[in-house]
Enzyme design. Sequence first.
Site, PDB file in Angstrom:
ATOM      1  N   ASP A 168     -14.628 -11.851  -2.601  1.00  0.00           N
ATOM      2  CA  ASP A 168     -13.245 -11.727  -3.223  1.00  0.00           C
ATOM      3  C   ASP A 168     -13.106 -10.989  -4.341  1.00  0.00           C
ATOM      4  OD1 ASP A 168     -10.903 -12.012  -4.104  1.00  0.00           O
ATOM      5  OD2 ASP A 168     -10.832 -14.403  -3.580  1.00  0.00           O
TER       6      ASP A 168
ATOM      7  N   GLU B 255      -3.865  -7.004  -0.249  1.00  0.00           N
ATOM      8  CA  GLU B 255      -3.057  -7.349   1.017  1.00  0.00           C
ATOM      9  C   GLU B 255      -1.909  -6.085   0.952  1.00  0.00           C
ATOM     10  OE1 GLU B 255      -2.981  -9.721   3.212  1.00  0.00           O
ATOM     11  OE2 GLU B 255      -4.742 -10.731   2.434  1.00  0.00           O
TER      12      GLU B 255
ATOM     13  N   THR C  63       0.882   2.854  -4.743  1.00  0.00           N
ATOM     14  CA  THR C  63       1.970   3.046  -3.837  1.00  0.00           C
ATOM     15  C   THR C  63       3.045   3.761  -4.327  1.00  0.00           C
ATOM     16  OG1 THR C  63       3.350   2.062  -1.828  1.00  0.00           O
ATOM     17  CG2 THR C  63       2.469   0.742  -3.490  1.00  0.00           C
ATOM     18  N   ASP C  64       3.892   4.570  -3.486  1.00  0.00           N
ATOM     19  CA  ASP C  64       5.315   4.650  -3.759  1.00  0.00           C
ATOM     20  C   ASP C  64       6.363   3.781  -3.998  1.00  0.00           C
ATOM     21  OD1 ASP C  64       5.295   4.593  -1.163  1.00  0.00           O
ATOM     22  OD2 ASP C  64       6.189   6.475  -0.709  1.00  0.00           O
ATOM     23  N   GLU C  65       5.865   2.562  -3.387  1.00  0.00           N
ATOM     24  CA  GLU C  65       6.735   1.632  -2.926  1.00  0.00           C
ATOM     25  C   GLU C  65       7.051   0.662  -4.288  1.00  0.00           C
ATOM     26  OE1 GLU C  65       6.485  -0.757   0.478  1.00  0.00           O
ATOM     27  OE2 GLU C  65       5.154   0.824   1.467  1.00  0.00           O
TER      28      GLU C  65
ATOM     29  N   TYR D 195       5.209  -7.426  -1.515  1.00  0.00           N
ATOM     30  CA  TYR D 195       4.304  -6.569  -1.590  1.00  0.00           C
ATOM     31  C   TYR D 195       4.186  -5.409  -2.804  1.00  0.00           C
ATOM     32  CZ  TYR D 195       1.618  -2.284  -0.700  1.00  0.00           C
ATOM     33  OH  TYR D 195       0.828  -1.007  -0.518  1.00  0.00           O
TER      34      TYR D 195
ATOM     35  N   LYS E  83       1.971  -4.970  -6.234  1.00  0.00           N
ATOM     36  CA  LYS E  83       1.328  -3.726  -6.787  1.00  0.00           C
ATOM     37  C   LYS E  83       1.813  -3.014  -7.950  1.00  0.00           C
ATOM     38  CE  LYS E  83      -1.048  -1.243  -4.581  1.00  0.00           C
ATOM     39  NZ  LYS E  83      -2.589  -1.552  -4.159  1.00  0.00           N
TER      40      LYS E  83
ATOM     41  N   ASN F  91       3.448   6.701   2.630  1.00  0.00           N
ATOM     42  CA  ASN F  91       2.873   6.464   3.714  1.00  0.00           C
ATOM     43  C   ASN F  91       1.756   6.968   4.477  1.00  0.00           C
ATOM     44  OD1 ASN F  91       5.771   4.962   3.548  1.00  0.00           O
ATOM     45  ND2 ASN F  91       4.988   3.667   5.289  1.00  0.00           N
TER      46      ASN F  91
ATOM     47  N   VAL G  73      12.148  -1.656  16.816  1.00  0.00           N
ATOM     48  CA  VAL G  73      12.636  -0.675  15.508  1.00  0.00           C
ATOM     49  C   VAL G  73      13.635  -1.631  14.870  1.00  0.00           C
ATOM     50  CG1 VAL G  73      14.079   1.354  14.774  1.00  0.00           C
ATOM     51  CG2 VAL G  73      12.298   1.356  16.723  1.00  0.00           C
ATOM     52  N   TYR G  74      13.255  -1.757  13.345  1.00  0.00           N
ATOM     53  CA  TYR G  74      14.094  -2.615  12.610  1.00  0.00           C
ATOM     54  C   TYR G  74      15.335  -1.848  12.168  1.00  0.00           C
ATOM     55  CZ  TYR G  74       9.718  -4.780  11.183  1.00  0.00           C
ATOM     56  OH  TYR G  74       8.348  -5.663  11.399  1.00  0.00           O
TER      57      TYR G  74
HETATM   58  P1  NAD Z   1      -5.710  -2.412   4.647  1.00  0.00           P
HETATM   59  O1  NAD Z   1      -4.950  -3.654   4.678  1.00  0.00           O
HETATM   60  O2  NAD Z   1      -5.986  -1.721   5.963  1.00  0.00           O
HETATM   61  O3  NAD Z   1      -7.085  -2.948   4.049  1.00  0.00           O
HETATM   62  C1  NAD Z   1      -7.368  -3.689   2.862  1.00  0.00           C
HETATM   63  C2  NAD Z   1      -8.835  -4.034   2.748  1.00  0.00           C
HETATM   64  O4  NAD Z   1      -8.908  -4.802   1.684  1.00  0.00           O
HETATM   65  C3  NAD Z   1      -9.278  -4.878   4.020  1.00  0.00           C
HETATM   66  O5  NAD Z   1     -10.604  -4.419   4.451  1.00  0.00           O
HETATM   67  C4  NAD Z   1      -9.423  -6.386   3.485  1.00  0.00           C
HETATM   68  O6  NAD Z   1     -10.422  -7.269   4.132  1.00  0.00           O
HETATM   69  C5  NAD Z   1      -9.692  -6.124   1.845  1.00  0.00           C
HETATM   70  N1  NAD Z   1      -9.413  -7.028   1.055  1.00  0.00           N
HETATM   71  C6  NAD Z   1      -8.252  -7.744   1.091  1.00  0.00           C
HETATM   72  N2  NAD Z   1      -8.280  -8.734   0.157  1.00  0.00           N
HETATM   73  C7  NAD Z   1      -9.354  -8.633  -0.404  1.00  0.00           C
HETATM   74  C8  NAD Z   1     -10.058  -9.381  -1.344  1.00  0.00           C
HETATM   75  N3  NAD Z   1      -9.288 -10.526  -2.262  1.00  0.00           N
HETATM   76  N4  NAD Z   1     -11.122  -8.740  -2.067  1.00  0.00           N
HETATM   77  C9  NAD Z   1     -11.932  -8.145  -1.219  1.00  0.00           C
HETATM   78  N5  NAD Z   1     -11.366  -7.357  -0.312  1.00  0.00           N
HETATM   79  C10 NAD Z   1     -10.098  -7.654   0.100  1.00  0.00           C
HETATM   80  O7  NAD Z   1      -5.100  -1.577   3.529  1.00  0.00           O
HETATM   81  P2  NAD Z   1      -4.859   0.103   3.630  1.00  0.00           P
HETATM   82  O8  NAD Z   1      -3.680   0.258   4.346  1.00  0.00           O
HETATM   83  O9  NAD Z   1      -6.131   0.752   3.873  1.00  0.00           O
HETATM   84  O10 NAD Z   1      -4.636   0.162   2.099  1.00  0.00           O
HETATM   85  C11 NAD Z   1      -5.548   0.488   0.958  1.00  0.00           C
HETATM   86  C12 NAD Z   1      -4.743   0.550  -0.314  1.00  0.00           C
HETATM   87  O11 NAD Z   1      -4.098   1.485  -0.515  1.00  0.00           O
HETATM   88  C13 NAD Z   1      -3.827  -0.684  -0.760  1.00  0.00           C
HETATM   89  O12 NAD Z   1      -4.223  -0.947  -2.253  1.00  0.00           O
HETATM   90  C14 NAD Z   1      -2.759  -0.005  -0.614  1.00  0.00           C
HETATM   91  O13 NAD Z   1      -1.752  -0.926  -1.484  1.00  0.00           O
HETATM   92  C15 NAD Z   1      -2.602   1.131  -0.989  1.00  0.00           C
HETATM   93  N6  NAD Z   1      -1.577   2.186  -0.222  1.00  0.00           N
HETATM   94  C16 NAD Z   1      -1.499   2.024   1.316  1.00  0.00           C
HETATM   95  C17 NAD Z   1      -0.720   2.999   1.938  1.00  0.00           C
HETATM   96  C18 NAD Z   1      -0.534   2.906   3.324  1.00  0.00           C
HETATM   97  O14 NAD Z   1       0.390   3.519   3.914  1.00  0.00           O
HETATM   98  N7  NAD Z   1      -1.456   1.865   4.046  1.00  0.00           N
HETATM   99  C19 NAD Z   1       0.135   3.738   1.015  1.00  0.00           C
HETATM  100  C20 NAD Z   1      -0.147   3.861  -0.401  1.00  0.00           C
HETATM  101  C21 NAD Z   1      -0.985   3.046  -0.804  1.00  0.00           C
HETATM  102  P1  TYD Z   2       5.175  -0.122   7.747  1.00  0.00           P
HETATM  103  O1  TYD Z   2       4.209   0.706   8.623  1.00  0.00           O
HETATM  104  O2  TYD Z   2       5.110  -1.650   7.725  1.00  0.00           O
HETATM  105  O3  TYD Z   2       5.353   0.440   6.226  1.00  0.00           O
HETATM  106  P2  TYD Z   2       6.123   0.284   5.046  1.00  0.00           P
HETATM  107  O4  TYD Z   2       6.797  -1.051   5.080  1.00  0.00           O
HETATM  108  O5  TYD Z   2       4.843   0.098   3.878  1.00  0.00           O
HETATM  109  O6  TYD Z   2       6.793   1.729   4.838  1.00  0.00           O
HETATM  110  O7  TYD Z   2       6.678   0.485   7.984  1.00  0.00           O
HETATM  111  C1  TYD Z   2       7.112   1.801   8.144  1.00  0.00           C
HETATM  112  C2  TYD Z   2       8.671   2.056   8.710  1.00  0.00           C
HETATM  113  O8  TYD Z   2       8.634   1.485   9.866  1.00  0.00           O
HETATM  114  C3  TYD Z   2       9.407   0.925   7.604  1.00  0.00           C
HETATM  115  O9  TYD Z   2      10.726   1.365   7.499  1.00  0.00           O
HETATM  116  C4  TYD Z   2       9.529  -0.469   8.517  1.00  0.00           C
HETATM  117  C5  TYD Z   2       9.538   0.253   9.802  1.00  0.00           C
HETATM  118  N1  TYD Z   2       9.112  -0.587  11.145  1.00  0.00           N
HETATM  119  C6  TYD Z   2       9.894  -1.034  12.189  1.00  0.00           C
HETATM  120  O10 TYD Z   2      10.949  -0.512  12.440  1.00  0.00           O
HETATM  121  N2  TYD Z   2       9.435  -1.881  13.202  1.00  0.00           N
HETATM  122  C7  TYD Z   2       8.237  -2.388  13.024  1.00  0.00           C
HETATM  123  O11 TYD Z   2       7.719  -3.340  13.782  1.00  0.00           O
HETATM  124  C8  TYD Z   2       7.315  -2.233  11.581  1.00  0.00           C
HETATM  125  C9  TYD Z   2       6.061  -2.553  11.679  1.00  0.00           C
HETATM  126  C10 TYD Z   2       7.682  -1.365  10.841  1.00  0.00           C
END
Ligand code: NAD
Ligand code: TYD
Length: 339
Positions: A61, A86, A127-129, A152, A156, A181, A208-209
Amino acid sequence: MRILVTGGCGFIASNFIRFLYKAMPDVFVVNVDLLTYAGNPASVRDVAEKYAGAYAFVQADIADKDAMQALFKQYSFDAIVNFAAESHVDRSIHDPTPFLRTNITGTQTLLTLAKAFDVAKFLHVSTDEVYGTLGPTGKFTESTPIAPNSPYSASKASADLFCRAWYETYGYPVVITRCSNNYGPYQFPEKLIPLMYIKARNAEALPVYGDGTNVRDWIHVEDHCNGVWLALTRGTPGKVYNLGGDAERTNMQVVTSILDYCNKPHSLIRHVTDRPGHDKRYAMDFSLAQKELGFVPAWTFEKGLEQTLNWYANNQQWVGDVTSGAYREFAKLWYGGRQ
Ligand code: NAD
Ligand code: TYD
């Protein structure tokens, strides 16, 4: 060069480890991952075997200071790339607690040790969020005020502020990337694209939300990995770099493209109760990364989506393995209440 990659069994970091071995033949990667529901060692099995002499995996962790300290002592890291998090907005709405521990305390723990052990580079993946939401026009720049709307994104944003404080207070050379994303191989199927693909393939309803007019700026995971790599190697300490894919699409556009790929009718779409606090639109101005790092996304959304859906079609065993126990419980709970 010894690089600590956190969260390396997750979606983006597993792709990043694969990217690293191509970009830096002499790299030694230590992958620390807690293996939560989102972490899957199968996502890095190929590289772990191919580069066995230059790879170590530690299940731990990032918020566990003793475990991290032992790791920093064992390996003299030259750089840290912090992906572990997360990452799912819906889960953060349901229960924010693990988001605080991993995303905030975890980042602060790594920063503290990185400073104490004099690690030369620290790239924090954000993240852009953190910027909140946009109206119909405009894009996020690095000077857009931080205004997170979900638990979330609040966690971040908090981590980003700790990174900033480490630079401002201690002069510790952190670089932050904020990306839009991602989509691509190995994404956990709770996120929009793989979730909808699996439902479409099984001819199940696609949830779709709201009205589905929310817009995301999609980037292929390989382009994100390249941006992180460029920021790690060329970024200026203390700076933030936006990364994006130049591909704004509404959720309805994405979902209908997936249905068309699967040859399934659009009537499978179900508009369900909207996500609370649902951000309307994200779009990234990444001109700083373009100018200072030479970052340019290579994938178009259409090509990238086809490659991604082909990957899921050819890797059904991986999907079956990751969508077991904990995943099913959450999906039942979350979607059960949305009509
Ligand atoms: P993911 O959820 O697929 O993977 C997260 C990983 O972190 C998992 O392998 C999990 O086991 C590990 N993890 C969680 N808690 C942990 C802890 N306490 N210690 C060690 N490991 C731990 O996430 P992802 O989508 O690959 O995102 C990776 C990073 O990129 C994140 O920081 C996220 O905020 C950022 N990010 C993601 C997106 C996206 O679209 N997915 C966009 C911009 C930024
Ligand atoms: P998501 O993949 O969860 O990424 P983020 O919330 O980080 O942008 O969602 C992408 C978009 O899709 C977001 O506008 C929420 C929408 N969405 C749905 O409409 N239905 C779903 O079941 C999920 C998971 C997301």
